[in-house]
Design a protein around this motif. Structure first.
Motif, mmCIF file in Angstrom:
data_model
loop_
_atom_site.group_PDB
_atom_site.id
_atom_site.type_symbol
_atom_site.label_atom_id
_atom_site.label_comp_id
_atom_site.label_asym_id
_atom_site.label_seq_id
_atom_site.Cartn_x
_atom_site.Cartn_y
_atom_site.Cartn_z
ATOM 1 N N ARG A 94 -10.174 1.081 7.004
ATOM 2 C CA ARG A 94 -10.423 0.228 5.831
ATOM 3 C C ARG A 94 -11.326 0.940 4.840
ATOM 4 N N ASP A 95 -12.397 1.558 5.331
ATOM 5 C CA ASP A 95 -13.329 2.277 4.464
ATOM 6 C C ASP A 95 -12.669 3.501 3.828
ATOM 7 N N PHE A 96 -11.856 4.214 4.606
ATOM 8 C CA PHE A 96 -11.135 5.379 4.106
ATOM 9 C C PHE A 96 -10.194 4.985 2.970
ATOM 10 N N VAL A 97 -9.454 3.907 3.151
ATOM 11 C CA VAL A 97 -8.527 3.425 2.123
ATOM 12 C C VAL A 97 -9.304 3.011 0.869
ATOM 13 N N TYR A 98 -10.385 2.284 1.063
ATOM 14 C CA TYR A 98 -11.201 1.833 -0.068
ATOM 15 C C TYR A 98 -11.717 3.020 -0.880
ATOM 16 N N GLU A 99 -12.307 3.990 -0.209
ATOM 17 C CA GLU A 99 -12.857 5.157 -0.905
ATOM 18 C C GLU A 99 -11.753 5.994 -1.550
ATOM 19 N N SER A 100 -10.636 6.143 -0.865
ATOM 20 C CA SER A 100 -9.518 6.910 -1.418
ATOM 21 C C SER A 100 -9.002 6.273 -2.699
ATOM 22 N N ASN A 101 -8.879 4.970 -2.709
ATOM 23 C CA ASN A 101 -8.359 4.267 -3.882
ATOM 24 C C ASN A 101 -9.306 4.302 -5.072
ATOM 25 N N ARG A 102 -10.540 4.657 -4.847
ATOM 26 C CA ARG A 102 -11.497 4.803 -5.955
ATOM 27 C C ARG A 102 -11.343 6.153 -6.646
ATOM 28 N N GLY A 103 -10.681 7.084 -5.999
ATOM 29 C CA GLY A 103 -10.549 8.437 -6.532
ATOM 30 C C GLY A 103 -9.240 8.667 -7.261
ATOM 31 N N ARG A 104 -8.918 9.946 -7.446
ATOM 32 C CA ARG A 104 -7.714 10.327 -8.181
ATOM 33 C C ARG A 104 -6.813 11.277 -7.380
ATOM 34 N N GLN A 105 -7.066 11.412 -6.076
ATOM 35 C CA GLN A 105 -6.295 12.356 -5.265
ATOM 36 C C GLN A 105 -5.434 11.698 -4.193
ATOM 37 N N LEU A 106 -5.879 10.570 -3.677
ATOM 38 C CA LEU A 106 -5.171 9.866 -2.617
ATOM 39 C C LEU A 106 -5.280 8.374 -2.864
ATOM 40 N N TRP A 107 -4.126 7.734 -2.963
ATOM 41 C CA TRP A 107 -4.079 6.292 -3.171
ATOM 42 C C TRP A 107 -3.227 5.644 -2.090
ATOM 43 N N PHE A 108 -3.591 4.434 -1.746
ATOM 44 C CA PHE A 108 -2.799 3.573 -0.887
ATOM 45 C C PHE A 108 -2.402 2.376 -1.736
ATOM 46 N N VAL A 109 -1.099 2.167 -1.926
ATOM 47 C CA VAL A 109 -0.613 1.060 -2.746
ATOM 48 C C VAL A 109 0.405 0.255 -1.954
ATOM 49 N N ALA A 110 0.533 -1.011 -2.311
ATOM 50 C CA ALA A 110 1.422 -1.907 -1.565
ATOM 51 C C ALA A 110 2.894 -1.676 -1.886
ATOM 52 N N ASP A 111 3.187 -1.319 -3.152
ATOM 53 C CA ASP A 111 4.585 -1.191 -3.565
ATOM 54 C C ASP A 111 4.687 -0.317 -4.815
ATOM 55 N N GLU A 112 5.910 -0.116 -5.293
ATOM 56 C CA GLU A 112 6.114 0.741 -6.462
ATOM 57 C C GLU A 112 5.533 0.143 -7.729
ATOM 58 N N ALA A 113 5.472 -1.172 -7.828
ATOM 59 C CA ALA A 113 4.867 -1.804 -9.001
ATOM 60 C C ALA A 113 3.383 -1.429 -9.096
ATOM 61 N N GLU A 114 2.689 -1.449 -7.965
ATOM 62 C CA GLU A 114 1.279 -1.052 -7.952
ATOM 63 C C GLU A 114 1.142 0.443 -8.240
ATOM 64 N N LEU A 115 2.066 1.237 -7.725
ATOM 65 C CA LEU A 115 2.075 2.670 -8.036
ATOM 66 C C LEU A 115 2.195 2.885 -9.534
ATOM 67 N N ASP A 116 3.146 2.208 -10.181
ATOM 68 C CA ASP A 116 3.336 2.351 -11.619
ATOM 69 C C ASP A 116 2.098 1.918 -12.388
ATOM 70 N N ALA A 117 1.456 0.857 -11.951
ATOM 71 C CA ALA A 117 0.232 0.396 -12.620
ATOM 72 C C ALA A 117 -0.869 1.447 -12.505
ATOM 73 N N ARG A 118 -1.012 2.040 -11.337
ATOM 74 C CA ARG A 118 -2.054 3.076 -11.138
ATOM 75 C C ARG A 118 -1.745 4.325 -11.971
ATOM 76 N N LEU A 119 -0.489 4.761 -11.964
ATOM 77 C CA LEU A 119 -0.112 5.934 -12.750
ATOM 78 C C LEU A 119 -0.281 5.694 -14.241
ATOM 79 N N SER A 120 0.057 4.507 -14.686
ATOM 80 C CA SER A 120 -0.092 4.152 -16.104
ATOM 81 C C SER A 120 -1.567 4.175 -16.508
ATOM 82 N N ALA A 121 -2.425 3.627 -15.656
ATOM 83 C CA ALA A 121 -3.863 3.600 -15.947
ATOM 84 C C ALA A 121 -4.462 5.004 -15.927
ATOM 85 N N ALA A 122 -3.912 5.895 -15.091
ATOM 86 C CA ALA A 122 -4.447 7.251 -14.972
ATOM 87 C C ALA A 122 -3.955 8.180 -16.077
ATOM 88 N N ALA A 123 -2.882 7.770 -16.772
ATOM 89 C CA ALA A 123 -2.292 8.635 -17.810
ATOM 90 C C ALA A 123 -3.175 8.769 -19.028
#
Length: 123
Positions: A94-123
């Motif tokens: 749980r802690d690993f996932v939380y910390e990873s999702n705060r960064g820009r190298q490793l993300w854990f997402v529930a689905d492709e919609a969340e992936l698209d939202a993260r990529l859009s925000a990072a662009a």
């Protein structure tokens, strides 16, 4: 369904097929990267179905070895799918996932919609 390279929100991503070879050690990560030779891919999107159970047991060090190998070669990694049961069973994960999702190298997402939202925000 084969692995497919796509451009999503300005980023080149390899969308890995859920039924491809399992990723469970450094060699399987290297084998996956070998399929990308000569392609300009920034993100590897791995469905949970491609990861072995050991990936989610941090004491096995599989997750660290796989992610480190991919990142050494310049790839960012997204794990897509439901990992709620794994996270519920492990405070460390749980802690690993939380910390990873705060960064820009490793993300854990529930689905492709969340992936698209993260990529859009990072662009």
């Amino acid at each position: 369904m084969p692995d497919v390279v796509q451009t999503r929100h300005g980023a080149r991503v390899l969308m890995c097929a859920p039924d491809g070879p399992p990723i469970g050690d450094e060699q399987s990560a290297v084998d996956l990267m070998a399929t990308l030779w000569g392609q300009d891919v920034q993100w590897l999107v791995l469905p949970v179905a491609r990861l072995t159970e050991d990936f989610f047991v941090l004491r096995t060090r599989v997750a660290g070895a796989v992610v480190q190998k991919l990142q050494q070669y310049g790839f960012r990694v997204v794990i897509v799918g439901d990992i709620a049961a794994h996270v519920e069973a492990s405070t460390a994960l749980r802690d690993f996932v939380y910390e990873s999702n705060r960064g820009r190298q490793l993300w854990f997402v529930a689905d492709e919609a969340e992936l698209d939202a993260r990529l859009s925000a990072a662009a």
